[in-house]
Design a protein around this motif. Structure first.
Motif, PDB file in Angstrom:
ATOM      1  N   GLN A   1     -12.102   4.609   5.001  1.00  0.00           N
ATOM      2  CA  GLN A   1     -10.727   4.505   5.503  1.00  0.00           C
ATOM      3  C   GLN A   1     -10.681   3.990   6.938  1.00  0.00           C
ATOM      4  OE1 GLN A   1      -8.571   4.486   3.360  1.00  0.00           O
ATOM      5  NE2 GLN A   1      -8.220   6.358   2.205  1.00  0.00           N
TER       6      GLN A   1
ATOM      7  N   ARG B   1       0.844  -1.183   0.000  1.00  0.00           N
ATOM      8  CA  ARG B   1       0.000   0.000   0.000  1.00  0.00           C
ATOM      9  C   ARG B   1       0.886   1.243   0.000  1.00  0.00           C
ATOM     10  NH1 ARG B   1      -4.816   1.961   4.088  1.00  0.00           N
ATOM     11  NH2 ARG B   1      -5.964   2.969   2.403  1.00  0.00           N
TER      12      ARG B   1
ATOM     13  N   ARG C   1       1.019   5.293   0.361  1.00  0.00           N
ATOM     14  CA  ARG C   1       0.244   6.448   0.832  1.00  0.00           C
ATOM     15  C   ARG C   1       0.516   7.661  -0.076  1.00  0.00           C
ATOM     16  NH1 ARG C   1       3.786  10.064   2.668  1.00  0.00           N
ATOM     17  NH2 ARG C   1       5.435   9.537   4.155  1.00  0.00           N
ATOM     18  N   PRO C   2      -0.338   8.695  -0.023  1.00  0.00           N
ATOM     19  CA  PRO C   2      -0.059   9.901  -0.821  1.00  0.00           C
ATOM     20  C   PRO C   2       1.117  10.662  -0.211  1.00  0.00           C
ATOM     21  CG  PRO C   2      -2.309   9.925   0.099  1.00  0.00           C
ATOM     22  CD  PRO C   2      -1.608   8.779   0.708  1.00  0.00           C
TER      23      PRO C   2
ATOM     24  N   SER D   1       4.715   8.652  16.582  1.00  0.00           N
ATOM     25  CA  SER D   1       4.713   7.254  16.143  1.00  0.00           C
ATOM     26  C   SER D   1       5.093   6.346  17.311  1.00  0.00           C
ATOM     27  CB  SER D   1       5.736   7.048  15.053  1.00  0.00           C
ATOM     28  OG  SER D   1       7.000   6.936  15.630  1.00  0.00           O
TER      29      SER D   1
ATOM     30  N   GLN E   1       8.380   1.627   7.078  1.00  0.00           N
ATOM     31  CA  GLN E   1       9.071   2.630   7.883  1.00  0.00           C
ATOM     32  C   GLN E   1       8.047   3.489   8.635  1.00  0.00           C
ATOM     33  OE1 GLN E   1       9.982   5.407   4.142  1.00  0.00           O
ATOM     34  NE2 GLN E   1      10.962   6.185   5.987  1.00  0.00           N
ATOM     35  N   THR E   2       8.505   4.199   9.626  1.00  0.00           N
ATOM     36  CA  THR E   2       7.626   5.096  10.381  1.00  0.00           C
ATOM     37  C   THR E   2       7.047   6.147   9.436  1.00  0.00           C
ATOM     38  OG1 THR E   2       8.937   4.758  12.349  1.00  0.00           O
ATOM     39  CG2 THR E   2       7.535   6.686  12.331  1.00  0.00           C
ATOM     40  N   GLY E   3       5.739   6.368   9.558  1.00  0.00           N
ATOM     41  CA  GLY E   3       5.093   7.363   8.722  1.00  0.00           C
ATOM     42  C   GLY E   3       4.660   6.840   7.365  1.00  0.00           C
ATOM     43  N   SER E   4       4.762   5.530   7.154  1.00  0.00           N
ATOM     44  CA  SER E   4       4.400   4.997   5.843  1.00  0.00           C
ATOM     45  C   SER E   4       2.926   4.581   5.768  1.00  0.00           C
ATOM     46  CB  SER E   4       5.293   3.800   5.496  1.00  0.00           C
ATOM     47  OG  SER E   4       5.135   2.786   6.465  1.00  0.00           O
ATOM     48  N   GLY E   5       2.228   4.614   6.925  1.00  0.00           N
ATOM     49  CA  GLY E   5       0.792   4.323   6.898  1.00  0.00           C
ATOM     50  C   GLY E   5       0.385   3.015   7.559  1.00  0.00           C
ATOM     51  N   LYS E   6       1.224   2.469   8.419  1.00  0.00           N
ATOM     52  CA  LYS E   6       0.872   1.209   9.096  1.00  0.00           C
ATOM     53  C   LYS E   6      -0.339   1.403  10.008  1.00  0.00           C
ATOM     54  CE  LYS E   6       4.898   0.709  11.017  1.00  0.00           C
ATOM     55  NZ  LYS E   6       5.560   1.905  10.476  1.00  0.00           N
ATOM     56  N   SER E   7      -0.249   2.419  10.875  1.00  0.00           N
ATOM     57  CA  SER E   7      -1.363   2.646  11.802  1.00  0.00           C
ATOM     58  C   SER E   7      -2.593   3.110  11.038  1.00  0.00           C
ATOM     59  CB  SER E   7      -0.978   3.680  12.860  1.00  0.00           C
ATOM     60  OG  SER E   7       0.145   3.220  13.569  1.00  0.00           O
ATOM     61  N   PHE E   8      -2.370   3.902  10.000  1.00  0.00           N
ATOM     62  CA  PHE E   8      -3.492   4.354   9.165  1.00  0.00           C
ATOM     63  C   PHE E   8      -4.221   3.143   8.595  1.00  0.00           C
ATOM     64  CE2 PHE E   8      -5.504   5.790   5.262  1.00  0.00           C
ATOM     65  CZ  PHE E   8      -6.069   7.004   5.637  1.00  0.00           C
TER      66      PHE E   8
ATOM     67  N   ASN F   1       8.027  10.952  12.520  1.00  0.00           N
ATOM     68  CA  ASN F   1       6.613  11.013  12.824  1.00  0.00           C
ATOM     69  C   ASN F   1       6.523  11.234  14.318  1.00  0.00           C
ATOM     70  OD1 ASN F   1       3.936  10.687  13.170  1.00  0.00           O
ATOM     71  ND2 ASN F   1       3.853   8.574  12.438  1.00  0.00           N
TER      72      ASN F   1
HETATM   73  P1  ADP Z   1       3.017   4.645  10.650  1.00  0.00           P
HETATM   74  O1  ADP Z   1       2.028   4.025  11.560  1.00  0.00           O
HETATM   75  O2  ADP Z   1       3.523   3.720   9.614  1.00  0.00           O
HETATM   76  O3  ADP Z   1       4.127   5.281  11.370  1.00  0.00           O
HETATM   77  P2  ADP Z   1       0.859   6.442  10.045  1.00  0.00           P
HETATM   78  O4  ADP Z   1      -0.188   5.445   9.795  1.00  0.00           O
HETATM   79  O5  ADP Z   1       0.816   7.130  11.336  1.00  0.00           O
HETATM   80  O6  ADP Z   1       2.292   5.815   9.831  1.00  0.00           O
HETATM   81  O7  ADP Z   1       0.788   7.449   8.839  1.00  0.00           O
HETATM   82  C1  ADP Z   1       1.527   8.665   8.771  1.00  0.00           C
HETATM   83  C2  ADP Z   1       0.663   9.772   8.195  1.00  0.00           C
HETATM   84  O8  ADP Z   1       0.284   9.494   6.863  1.00  0.00           O
HETATM   85  C3  ADP Z   1      -0.611   9.973   8.978  1.00  0.00           C
HETATM   86  O9  ADP Z   1      -0.856  11.326   9.107  1.00  0.00           O
HETATM   87  C4  ADP Z   1      -1.662   9.328   8.109  1.00  0.00           C
HETATM   88  O10 ADP Z   1      -2.915   9.945   8.264  1.00  0.00           O
HETATM   89  C5  ADP Z   1      -1.124   9.525   6.707  1.00  0.00           C
HETATM   90  N1  ADP Z   1      -1.502   8.416   5.815  1.00  0.00           N
HETATM   91  C6  ADP Z   1      -0.959   7.201   5.830  1.00  0.00           C
HETATM   92  N2  ADP Z   1      -1.490   6.402   4.883  1.00  0.00           N
HETATM   93  C7  ADP Z   1      -2.396   7.153   4.237  1.00  0.00           C
HETATM   94  C8  ADP Z   1      -3.292   6.909   3.136  1.00  0.00           C
HETATM   95  N3  ADP Z   1      -3.340   5.724   2.524  1.00  0.00           N
HETATM   96  N4  ADP Z   1      -4.078   7.919   2.754  1.00  0.00           N
HETATM   97  C9  ADP Z   1      -4.035   9.111   3.364  1.00  0.00           C
HETATM   98  N5  ADP Z   1      -3.210   9.403   4.387  1.00  0.00           N
HETATM   99  C10 ADP Z   1      -2.411   8.451   4.837  1.00  0.00           C
END
Ligand code: ADP
Ligand code: MG
Length: 736
Positions: free
Chosen positions: A110, A11, A13-14, A207, A92-99, A204
């Motif tokens: 979402q 996946r 992210r933008p 994070s 990596q951190t900030g790549s969207g895992k928690s998202f 992040n």
């Molecule tokens: P991680 O858990 O990998 O460290 P996060 O899930 O916290 O990363 O995502 C980092 C940022 O990117 C957050 O602000 C999140 O809202 C945004 N983000 C991540 N994935 C997406 C997505 N697919 N679409 C829109 N925003 C996203």
């Protein structure tokens, strides 16, 4: 039981606001139909993009809903059938895992994988016919290689990993929470989320630096047409890993760097497990290298269905990390698992519940259905006891009842309602028995106890029935239809995927096997294919070069760590060597080598267990022979250990005697060796050795006399005097 590979989806992210303001370029692109992902090296024009194929690719504008329905849905569904499943997010951190895992509530599409899985599981449970479920949840965190219970009474407490021949690896004392609805699941996960350890890094700022595993445990009891119960158990692990980035990029130092090393220890252990599994040649899979890999052991190469969601950023500034994530994910694709249904789990709580429910129902209906109070049921057998026993039992029941009443006020209301509905039946019952108990106070008590017991039984039944869920919406056709529709969609997607993937591999074969109308056409098709293959070859060569460079970096990293650890070890060792002589001699910690031998490595806690500190105590006269011997032995050892200056025998040899013997000194002396037998001290005779020399005038030419004369040799006072005399005379004889 067939094998199936770990499913891997990517996946992307933008670009985030920070990347946009920095003017970052997108280096990642995808072909969604063919599930392919391309990544270009920033600033390099003559290299083709690296290409990867996965079981699903989701670009910047695809939603979690779409991803869930296509990839996670079949996995979660199979958990409700009795399989184990694991979904984990990597990146990596900030790549969207928690998202991806937790998600956001708005927009609804979402919402994360975790809340969707709850909803899905409860939907399946409610639609199930003739099936009851016991749903429990647990939530743990691995932080700095320590496991903590995020839902426990003490979230700071470090928990231990244990291994069970049937259950496999589990966490001892991890709390389990029965859940009855989606709402309860959400409350529980929020509670756990608040207890997570949160760190701050440049990448992040909020994070999490820990790995977390939320697990839904299902026990499934299906009743077949003949009324037979079949038990199964399923488990769904939802894993949110800590960031996979290299330490240097996060600006971490000190405590943070140490933390990062440990996070990466778990992650590199995960990487090593994946490599070992994929390699095929390695018989040894290093699961034991970290807590994470031990907990995920069954998900990687075991009997669990596994889905890995690799999260990547599209920005050029994250190229290295994204590429590393894609490579990691690409390797994981080849892991083979052998999923199987967990039939007849040994420790099923649901079995106990179901049996108790049946018993309670039988008891209650038995009492309501007949006016015969002396009917021999379990209940009555235990009631018709001595008056004292009635009192005790009554008191106990009432106490239990009151205790539960307090904790479950709502339940009490239900019972009251139930009780009143049965009131009329009960009063009939009482009337029927009135003639028999009219004048007997004992029977009055039985009646009172009967009431209390009855209420208690109803209460217990209700309580148990509420623990177990399933089939509530079995008649809701609309919900069932929707459920079925989603299942069908997931199946369709699977077929699509298989076609897409096979097309990828068949394309080149087709070019070779096709029949062409003209030579020109054939030449054109084949040369096009040649160009493509050459491109692939070039890409493969570049990949080899890059991998080698990366391997070199990693190797240097490891070597640096080894050197650092070696230095640390050396320091510790030299400190120890200086400290050991300062420890009193009668303490076991004065002997380093012995300690090393006696220390035991504990696999479960991954720590050394050194021997207890022991100081040899002075023996009391009442000591057993064995203890006396031990003390005697130790004493002897101590004597032997004594420094040379104290040891008369050796100093004698070193100095005088040696020079005499070696130098052929004429004044060869005669040594008189005496072993005294002092009075019994503390039950032990302490042997002391002393020597004296006499210098008889012996000529150098004569046969040198025996150097030693044993003047007396008596070991224990308790030995008979006869023996001593004997030995003396022997010595005497020998002398003459
Ligand atoms: P991680 O858990 O990998 O460290 P996060 O899930 O916290 O990363 O995502 C980092 C940022 O990117 C957050 O602000 C999140 O809202 C945004 N983000 C991540 N994935 C997406 C997505 N697919 N679409 C829109 N925003 C996203
Ligand atoms: Mg996160």
């Amino acid at each position: 039981m067939g094998s199936e590979s770990v499913k891997v989806v990517v996946r992307c992210r933008p670009l985030d606001d920070r990347e946009k303001t920095l003017g970052s370029q997108m280096v990642l692109s995808m072909d969604l139909q063919r599930c392919q992902c391309f990544i270009e090296k920033p600033g390099v024009v003559d290299e083709p993009p690296k290409q990867f194929t996965f079981d699903g690719t989701y670009f910047t504008d695809q939603t979690t809903e779409q991803m869930y329905n296509e990839t996670a849905y079949p996995l979660v569904e199979s958990v409700t059938e009795g399989y184990n499943g694991t979904i984990f997010a990597y990146g990596q951190t900030g790549s969207g895992k928690s998202f991806t895992m937790q998600g956001v509530s708005e927009p609804a599409a979402q919402r994360g994988v975790i809340p969707r899985a709850f909803e899905h599981i409860f939907e399946s449970i409610q639609c199930a016919e003739n099936t009851k479920f016991l749903v429990r949840a647990s939530y743990l965190e691995i932080y700095n290689e320590e496991i903590r219970d995020l839902l426990g009474n003490d979230t700071k407490q470090r928990l231990e990993l244990k291994e069970h021949p049937e259950k496999g690896v589990y966490v001892r004392d991890l709390s389990m929470h029965t859940v009855h609805s989606v709402g309860e699941c959400e409350r529980i996960i929020e509670q756990g989320w608040r207890n997570r350890a949160v760190g701050y890094t440049l990448m992040n700022k909020d994070s999490s630096r820990s790995h977390s595993i939320f697990t839904i445990h299902l026990e499934i009891c299906n009743t077949d047409a003949s009324g037979q119960d079949h038990l199964r158990a399923g488990k769904l692990n939802l894993v949110d890993l800590a960031g996979s980035e290299r330490q240097s990029k996060t600006g971490a130092t000190g405590e943070r760097l140490r933390e990062a090393t440990k996070i990466n220890l778990s992650l590199s252990a995960l990487g090593n497990v994946i490599s070992a599994l994929v390699d095929g040649r390695s018989k040894y899979i290093p699961y034991r290298d970290s807590k994470l890999t031990r907990l995920l052991q069954d998900s990687l190469g075991g009997s669990t269905r596994t889905l890995m969601i690799a999260c990547v950023s599209p920005a050029d500034s994250n190229y290295e990390e994204s590429l590393s994530t894609l490579r990691y994910a690409n390797r994981a694709k080849s892991i083979q698992n052998r999923p199987r249904i967990n039939e007849d789990p040994k420790d099923a709580l649901l079995r106990e519940y179901q049996e108790e429910i049946k018993k309670l129902r039988a008891l209650i209906s038995g009492q309501l259905g007949t006016a015969n109070l002396s009917r021999p049921s379990d209940l009555w057998v235990c009631i018709v006891l001595s008056p004292q026993e009635y009192e005790e039992r009554l008191a106990k029941l009432q106490a239990e009842y009151h205790a539960e009443q307090e904790s479950k006020a709502k339940l009490q209301e239900d019972i009251a309602a139930l009780c009143s509905s049965y009131e009329s039946k009960l009063s009939n019952l009482e009337k029927a028995g009135a003639s028999r108990r009219s004048s007997d106070p004992k029977k009055g008590k039985i009646n009172c106890l009967h009431h209390a017991l009855f209420i208690y039984l109803l209460h217990r039944l209700k309580q148990l029935e509420q623990e177990v869920v399933g089939g509530e919406q079995a008649r809701n056709k609309e919900l069932q239809q929707r459920h079925w529709q989603r299942k069908k969609l997931a199946d369709q997607r699977k077929v699509q995927l298989i076609t897409a993937l096979s097309e990828n591999s068949e394309e080149s074969e087709n070019v070779l096997l096709n029949v062409y109308n003209s030579i020109q056409e054939e030449v054109h098709a084949k040369s096009q294919m040649l160009v493509k293959v050459q491109g692939k070859l070039k890409a493969a060569k570049l990949e080899i070069r890059d991998l080698q460079a990366e391997f070199e970096v990693e190797r240097n990293d490891y070597l640096a760590t080894i050197r650092r650890l070696e230095r640390e070890g050396q320091l510790m060792h030299s400190l120890l060597e200086r400290m050991v002589p300062l420890v009193r001699r009668d303490c076991n910690y004065s002997n380093l080598d012995r300690l090393k031998k006696e220390a035991v490595w504990d696999e479960d806690s991954a720590t050394w267990k050194p021997p207890d500190v022991m100081v040899q105590k002075t023996m009391l006269p009442s000591g057993t022979t064995c203890e006396m011997r031990q003390v005697e032995e130790d004493r002897y050892k101590e004597m032997l250990d004594r420094s040379d200056s104290e040891n008369i025998v050796s100093s004698y040899f070193k100095s005088k005697r040696a020079s005499q013997l070696l130098g052929g000194d004429a004044n060869t002396s005669e040594m008189i060796f005496t072993i005294h037998s002092p009075p019994l001290v503390n039950g032990v005779t302490h042997l002391t050795v002393s020597s004296s020399t006499t210098n008889p005038p012996v000529s150098s030419n004569s046969i040198p006399p025996r150097p030693f004369r044993l003047e007396s040799l008596s070991v224990l006072v308790s030995n008979s005097k006869v023996k001593r005399k004997k030995s003396k005379s022997l010595i005497h004889n020998d002398e003459t």
